[in-house]
Scaffold this motif. Structure first.
Motif, PDB file in Angstrom:
ATOM      1  N   GLN A 169       1.223  -1.093  -0.069  1.00 20.33           N
ATOM      2  CA  GLN A 169      -0.005   0.045  -0.236  1.00 20.33           C
ATOM      3  C   GLN A 169       0.542   1.243   0.095  1.00 20.33           C
ATOM      4  O   GLN A 169       2.073   2.075   1.013  1.00 20.33           O
ATOM      5  CB  GLN A 169      -0.944   0.010   1.069  1.00 20.33           C
ATOM      6  N   TYR A 171       1.592   5.522   0.536  1.00 15.60           N
ATOM      7  CA  TYR A 171       1.006   6.497   1.133  1.00 15.60           C
ATOM      8  C   TYR A 171       1.392   7.645   0.570  1.00 15.60           C
ATOM      9  O   TYR A 171       2.572   8.026   0.593  1.00 15.60           O
ATOM     10  CB  TYR A 171       0.836   6.723   2.750  1.00 15.60           C
ATOM     11  N   LYS A 183      -4.343   8.026   1.471  1.00 15.91           N
ATOM     12  CA  LYS A 183      -3.165   6.615   0.395  1.00 15.91           C
ATOM     13  C   LYS A 183      -3.666   6.818  -1.291  1.00 15.91           C
ATOM     14  O   LYS A 183      -4.270   7.438  -1.353  1.00 15.91           O
ATOM     15  CB  LYS A 183      -4.352   5.368   0.496  1.00 15.91           C
ATOM     16  N   LEU A 184      -3.030   6.386  -1.680  1.00 14.21           N
ATOM     17  CA  LEU A 184      -3.043   6.505  -3.273  1.00 14.21           C
ATOM     18  C   LEU A 184      -2.916   4.705  -4.503  1.00 14.21           C
ATOM     19  O   LEU A 184      -3.090   3.639  -3.044  1.00 14.21           O
ATOM     20  CB  LEU A 184      -1.487   6.583  -3.377  1.00 14.21           C
ATOM     21  N   LYS A 185      -3.824   5.007  -4.812  1.00 14.64           N
ATOM     22  CA  LYS A 185      -4.084   4.319  -5.330  1.00 14.64           C
ATOM     23  C   LYS A 185      -3.684   2.956  -6.190  1.00 14.64           C
ATOM     24  O   LYS A 185      -1.711   3.844  -5.936  1.00 14.64           O
ATOM     25  CB  LYS A 185      -5.587   4.024  -6.859  1.00 14.64           C
ATOM     26  N   PRO A 186      -3.280   2.112  -6.417  1.00 16.80           N
ATOM     27  CA  PRO A 186      -2.123   0.896  -6.852  1.00 16.80           C
ATOM     28  C   PRO A 186      -1.213   2.185  -8.087  1.00 16.80           C
ATOM     29  O   PRO A 186      -0.045   1.786  -8.467  1.00 16.80           O
ATOM     30  CB  PRO A 186      -2.442  -0.668  -7.361  1.00 16.80           C
ATOM     31  N   ASN A 187      -2.462   2.912  -8.489  1.00 17.93           N
ATOM     32  CA  ASN A 187      -1.165   3.507 -10.522  1.00 17.93           C
ATOM     33  C   ASN A 187      -0.721   4.825  -9.936  1.00 17.93           C
ATOM     34  O   ASN A 187       0.172   5.131 -10.577  1.00 17.93           O
ATOM     35  CB  ASN A 187      -2.301   3.547 -11.234  1.00 17.93           C
ATOM     36  N   GLU A 190      -3.606   8.290  -8.066  1.00 19.61           N
ATOM     37  CA  GLU A 190      -5.331   8.741  -7.861  1.00 19.61           C
ATOM     38  C   GLU A 190      -5.106   8.062  -6.316  1.00 19.61           C
ATOM     39  O   GLU A 190      -4.383   7.288  -5.660  1.00 19.61           O
ATOM     40  CB  GLU A 190      -6.318   7.672  -8.776  1.00 19.61           C
ATOM     41  N   LEU A 191      -5.601   9.265  -5.783  1.00 16.42           N
ATOM     42  CA  LEU A 191      -5.667   9.635  -3.770  1.00 16.42           C
ATOM     43  C   LEU A 191      -7.047   8.034  -3.950  1.00 16.42           C
ATOM     44  O   LEU A 191      -8.128   7.691  -4.865  1.00 16.42           O
ATOM     45  CB  LEU A 191      -6.262   9.936  -3.302  1.00 16.42           C
ATOM     46  N   ASP A 192      -6.600   7.404  -3.032  1.00 14.98           N
ATOM     47  CA  ASP A 192      -7.525   6.109  -2.623  1.00 14.98           C
ATOM     48  C   ASP A 192      -8.159   6.847  -1.148  1.00 14.98           C
ATOM     49  O   ASP A 192      -7.332   6.186  -0.107  1.00 14.98           O
ATOM     50  CB  ASP A 192      -6.796   4.777  -2.285  1.00 14.98           C
ATOM     51  N   GLY A 193      -9.523   7.241  -1.131  1.00 17.93           N
ATOM     52  CA  GLY A 193     -10.037   7.503   0.105  1.00 17.93           C
ATOM     53  C   GLY A 193      -9.665   8.892   0.961  1.00 17.93           C
ATOM     54  O   GLY A 193      -9.477   9.676  -0.330  1.00 17.93           O
ATOM     55  N   GLU A 194     -10.441   9.341   1.775  1.00 20.21           N
ATOM     56  CA  GLU A 194     -10.022  10.446   2.126  1.00 20.21           C
ATOM     57  C   GLU A 194      -9.134  11.279   2.486  1.00 20.21           C
ATOM     58  O   GLU A 194      -8.660   9.874   2.990  1.00 20.21           O
ATOM     59  CB  GLU A 194     -10.723  10.568   3.484  1.00 20.21           C
TER      60      GLU A 194
END
Ligand code: FUB
Length: 313
Positions: A169, A171, A183-187, A190-194
């Motif tokens: 994961q 960050y 969090k960052l998405k696997p790509n 893009e942000l993943d969540g707040e």
């Protein structure tokens, strides 16, 4: 000096590896170091201070790259990107951070957003090689100032630092006055969540996260003029326990900004200082004229860090 001679001098500088002593480079002013260990080399990305003597603020247009396989001899690679390569940005190439993932290299940057969204923002660029050239990955800011945060601080989205945890994961840590992470998405683009805020004593800016064994370390510029403080945690989500000062005020620069890496079995603390004395043909240091320095970092048996004192070598 003629343009031809200046061009020739620049080419010679790029070609000739520099032998390091602190500060590392004295003919070019470097700040906000971010180091990436990849393969058998360290890639040292820095900001580039170009403010003339007695200037009242930073003048920073691009990011520079240096690399080394022994932490002593540095190859110069020149600029890897400039702030205005992000079409939505109007300048100010402040602190950046590079990280390898998916066979690519991601470069997270602080830049000033164009006037439709005043203040600073974080961009993300990508390249196939640590040497760049880095290109805007998403054509817009990854994190931008909406002036709706509780602090109404239009510098609040600065100084990105990315950390990839053992489970894969990623960050993004960042912030000014209020430290934040998301969090960052696997790509990685893009942000993943707040976005969450972190409770940290005396935080100013310049977050950097690393881990050793089971301990997570969050180092950061604290107070102003800035020292480097650090906190530790057993979880990337905190709580973070304040551990004290890691490095005192760096010369007369007023800011400090650190990177911490392990390379070939040794730990290093990389930071900037304004303490570059004037010399023939060499600009003096200062608040907006900083230079990167490197010193060894030592851990105590209980995992705490020994204070780093700037050396001249
Ligand atoms: O270099 C410009 C800004 O000064 C950085 O973004 C901060 O960390 C401080 O070093």
């Amino acid at each position: 000096r003629s343009l031809l001679l200046s061009g020739l001098a620049m080419l010679l500088q790029l070609a000739a590896p520099a032998q390091a002593a602190n500060p590392l480079f004295t003919d070019v002013l470097t700040a906000d170091p971010a180091a990436l260990v990849h393969g058998d080399r360290v890639y040292l990305y820095t900001g580039h201070d170009e403010a003339p003597d007695n200037n009242g603020f930073f003048v920073m247009h691009d990011w520079l790259l240096f690399s080394s396989n022994d932490m002593k001899t540095w190859q110069r690679h020149g600029p890897v990107m400039k702030a205005t390569d992000f079409k939505w940005a109007k300048g100010d190439a402040w602190a950046a951070h590079a990280i390898a993932r998916n066979g690519k290299f991601y470069f997270y940057t602080t830049v000033r957003h164009k006037d439709d969204k005043p203040g600073f923002a974080i961009g993300v660029a990508v390249a196939d090689s640590p040497l760049g050239p880095f290109k805007d990955a998403i054509g817009k800011a990854l994190v931008t100032n909406d002036m709706t945060t509780q602090t109404k601080n239009d510098w609040d989205d600065i100084d990105p630092a990315v950390f990839i945890d053992k489970d894969g994961q990623a960050y993004l840590f960042f912030g000014n006055v209020v430290p934040k992470y998301v969090k960052l998405k696997p790509n990685m683009t893009e942000l993943d969540g707040e976005i969450k805020t972190i409770d940290l004593k005396d935080f100013t800016e310049a977050a950097w996260v690393h881990s050793k064994g089971d301990i997570y370390y969050l180092s950061y510029a604290c107070g102003f003029p800035e020292k480097i403080c650090y906190a530790t945690s057993r979880s990337i989500d905190g709580p973070w326990q304040y551990q004290g000062i890691l490095n005192e005020i760096a010369g007369n620069s007023e800011t400090n900004h650190q990177a911490i890496i392990e390379f070939q079995g040794k730990s290093y603390f990389i930071y900037h200082t304004g303490a570059v004395p004037p010399a023939e043909g060499r600009p003096s240091g200062g608040r907006f004229r900083r230079s990167v320095a490197i010193d060894p970092l030592h851990y105590n048996a209980d995992g705490t860090l020994q204070r780093v004192i700037m050396t001249s070598e």
